[in-house]
Design a protein around this motif. Sequence first.
Motif, mmCIF file in Angstrom:
data_model
loop_
_atom_site.group_PDB
_atom_site.id
_atom_site.type_symbol
_atom_site.label_atom_id
_atom_site.label_comp_id
_atom_site.label_asym_id
_atom_site.label_seq_id
_atom_site.Cartn_x
_atom_site.Cartn_y
_atom_site.Cartn_z
ATOM 1 N N ASP A 137 11.596 5.125 -19.015
ATOM 2 C CA ASP A 137 10.877 6.218 -18.361
ATOM 3 C C ASP A 137 10.276 5.765 -17.040
ATOM 4 N N VAL A 138 9.774 4.528 -17.027
ATOM 5 C CA VAL A 138 9.050 4.006 -15.869
ATOM 6 C C VAL A 138 9.578 2.616 -15.549
ATOM 7 N N LEU A 139 9.717 2.340 -14.252
ATOM 8 C CA LEU A 139 10.108 1.021 -13.781
ATOM 9 C C LEU A 139 9.057 0.534 -12.792
ATOM 10 N N VAL A 140 8.520 -0.644 -13.041
ATOM 11 C CA VAL A 140 7.664 -1.307 -12.055
ATOM 12 C C VAL A 140 8.559 -2.352 -11.414
ATOM 13 N N ASP A 141 8.910 -2.122 -10.142
ATOM 14 C CA ASP A 141 9.949 -2.949 -9.521
ATOM 15 C C ASP A 141 9.422 -3.803 -8.385
ATOM 16 N N GLY A 142 10.207 -4.812 -8.061
ATOM 17 C CA GLY A 142 9.922 -5.687 -6.934
ATOM 18 C C GLY A 142 9.282 -6.990 -7.364
ATOM 19 N N PRO A 143 9.523 -8.038 -6.588
ATOM 20 C CA PRO A 143 8.939 -9.335 -6.915
ATOM 21 C C PRO A 143 7.433 -9.339 -6.664
ATOM 22 N N PHE A 144 6.729 -10.201 -7.379
ATOM 23 C CA PHE A 144 5.319 -10.420 -7.076
ATOM 24 C C PHE A 144 5.244 -11.236 -5.799
ATOM 25 N N ILE A 145 4.444 -10.775 -4.842
ATOM 26 C CA ILE A 145 4.253 -11.489 -3.574
ATOM 27 C C ILE A 145 2.766 -11.822 -3.447
ATOM 28 N N MET A 146 2.465 -13.104 -3.518
ATOM 29 C CA MET A 146 1.068 -13.560 -3.512
ATOM 30 C C MET A 146 0.300 -13.043 -2.296
ATOM 31 N N ALA A 147 0.913 -13.022 -1.120
ATOM 32 C CA ALA A 147 0.224 -12.558 0.095
ATOM 33 C C ALA A 147 -0.122 -11.075 0.015
ATOM 34 N N ARG A 148 0.513 -10.325 -0.894
ATOM 35 C CA ARG A 148 0.250 -8.891 -1.032
ATOM 36 C C ARG A 148 -0.447 -8.585 -2.358
ATOM 37 N N ARG A 149 -0.986 -9.610 -2.993
ATOM 38 C CA ARG A 149 -1.696 -9.456 -4.262
ATOM 39 C C ARG A 149 -2.877 -8.512 -4.080
ATOM 40 N N ASN A 150 -3.051 -7.628 -5.063
ATOM 41 C CA ASN A 150 -4.161 -6.677 -5.018
ATOM 42 C C ASN A 150 -4.585 -6.387 -6.450
ATOM 43 N N LEU A 151 -5.725 -6.927 -6.842
ATOM 44 C CA LEU A 151 -6.201 -6.775 -8.219
ATOM 45 C C LEU A 151 -6.690 -5.366 -8.531
ATOM 46 N N ALA A 152 -6.855 -4.528 -7.511
ATOM 47 C CA ALA A 152 -7.311 -3.154 -7.735
ATOM 48 C C ALA A 152 -6.169 -2.208 -8.097
ATOM 49 N N LEU A 153 -4.941 -2.651 -7.973
ATOM 50 C CA LEU A 153 -3.796 -1.789 -8.276
ATOM 51 C C LEU A 153 -3.622 -1.652 -9.786
ATOM 52 N N PRO A 154 -3.428 -0.437 -10.277
ATOM 53 C CA PRO A 154 -3.165 -0.311 -11.708
ATOM 54 C C PRO A 154 -1.744 -0.763 -12.049
ATOM 55 N N PHE A 155 -1.628 -1.591 -13.066
ATOM 56 C CA PHE A 155 -0.353 -1.962 -13.685
ATOM 57 C C PHE A 155 0.657 -2.656 -12.777
ATOM 58 N N ARG A 156 0.201 -3.245 -11.698
ATOM 59 C CA ARG A 156 1.094 -4.036 -10.850
ATOM 60 C C ARG A 156 0.257 -5.071 -10.126
ATOM 61 N N GLY A 157 0.904 -6.147 -9.675
ATOM 62 C CA GLY A 157 0.160 -7.264 -9.116
ATOM 63 C C GLY A 157 0.103 -7.327 -7.609
ATOM 64 N N SER A 158 1.131 -6.793 -6.938
ATOM 65 C CA SER A 158 1.130 -6.867 -5.470
ATOM 66 C C SER A 158 1.546 -5.523 -4.878
ATOM 67 N N GLU A 159 1.112 -5.287 -3.667
ATOM 68 C CA GLU A 159 1.262 -3.976 -3.021
ATOM 69 C C GLU A 159 2.707 -3.566 -2.767
ATOM 70 N N ASN A 160 3.642 -4.502 -2.743
ATOM 71 C CA ASN A 160 5.047 -4.154 -2.550
ATOM 72 C C ASN A 160 5.671 -3.567 -3.819
ATOM 73 N N GLN A 161 5.089 -3.821 -4.969
ATOM 74 C CA GLN A 161 5.650 -3.341 -6.225
ATOM 75 C C GLN A 161 5.385 -1.847 -6.370
ATOM 76 N N ARG A 162 6.362 -1.152 -6.951
ATOM 77 C CA ARG A 162 6.268 0.300 -7.090
ATOM 78 C C ARG A 162 6.327 0.682 -8.566
ATOM 79 N N ILE A 163 5.666 1.763 -8.888
ATOM 80 C CA ILE A 163 5.763 2.354 -10.224
ATOM 81 C C ILE A 163 6.629 3.591 -10.073
ATOM 82 N N LEU A 164 7.856 3.513 -10.608
ATOM 83 C CA LEU A 164 8.846 4.561 -10.371
ATOM 84 C C LEU A 164 9.117 5.393 -11.620
#
Length: 188
Positions: A137-164
Motif C-alpha cells: 500500500d505504501v512505499l518509503v523510498d530512497g536511500p538514507f542521506i545523513m546530510a539530509r537527516r531530519n528527526l522531525a519527519l514522520p516515518f522516514r529518516g532523511s528529507e529525500n525519502q518519500r512516502i508514496l
Amino acid sequence: MPSVQKSATGSNTMCKPLNVAGIVGDSITDGPGLRFTLFLQGCPHHCPGCHNPTALPFTGGTAMAWQDIFTRISENPLYSGITLSGGEPMCQAEALLPLCRAVKDAGYELACYTGYTFEALLEEADPFRLELLSLCDVLVDGPFIMARRNLALPFRGSENQRILNLKASLYAKEAVWETAKRWVDPQK
C-alpha cells in the motif's frame, strides 16, 4: 518441506525461506498504529549512518519460512499493518511474495522501506519486485542521506525519502505521495 507457489513469472516455484535480520512485534515507529515489522538481512546500499548496520551483510540472519512469520502476525489482533524493512526488502522480493499475498488476503496494510527509488524499481522491471510493489500500500523510498537527516519527519529518516501511495503511483507510472494523515502527520 517448502511449499509450491505461483511466481511472478507464472511458473510454480518452491518457496524460498526468508533471511530475517530481526522482528519487532509491537512497532510504533515503522508506520502508523501498532505494526509488525520484519527486518530482512542484506543490503547493497550501505548508506552512511544506516539505522540498522547489522542487517547490511547478506550473510547471517535467520532463515524463516513465510508461514511461521504469518502465524506470528496472526496471533496479535491489534496489528494495524505490516512493515517490511531491512536491510533491503527488494533483495528478497521473490521470497517475500507468499507472505505478502497472505498479509493482503488477511486485510492488513502493507508498507515497505527501500533504498531504491520508485522510478528505479519501475525502470528495472524485475517481475518479483514489481509484484511486491503491487501488493504494498505504501512505499518509503530512497536511500538514507545523513546530510539530509531530519528527526522531525514522520516515518522516514532523511528529507529525500518519500512516502508514496503505491496503488496511485503504479496506476500513474510516476511517484504519487501518500496523503493519508496517519502517514504524513500522525499527530492529527
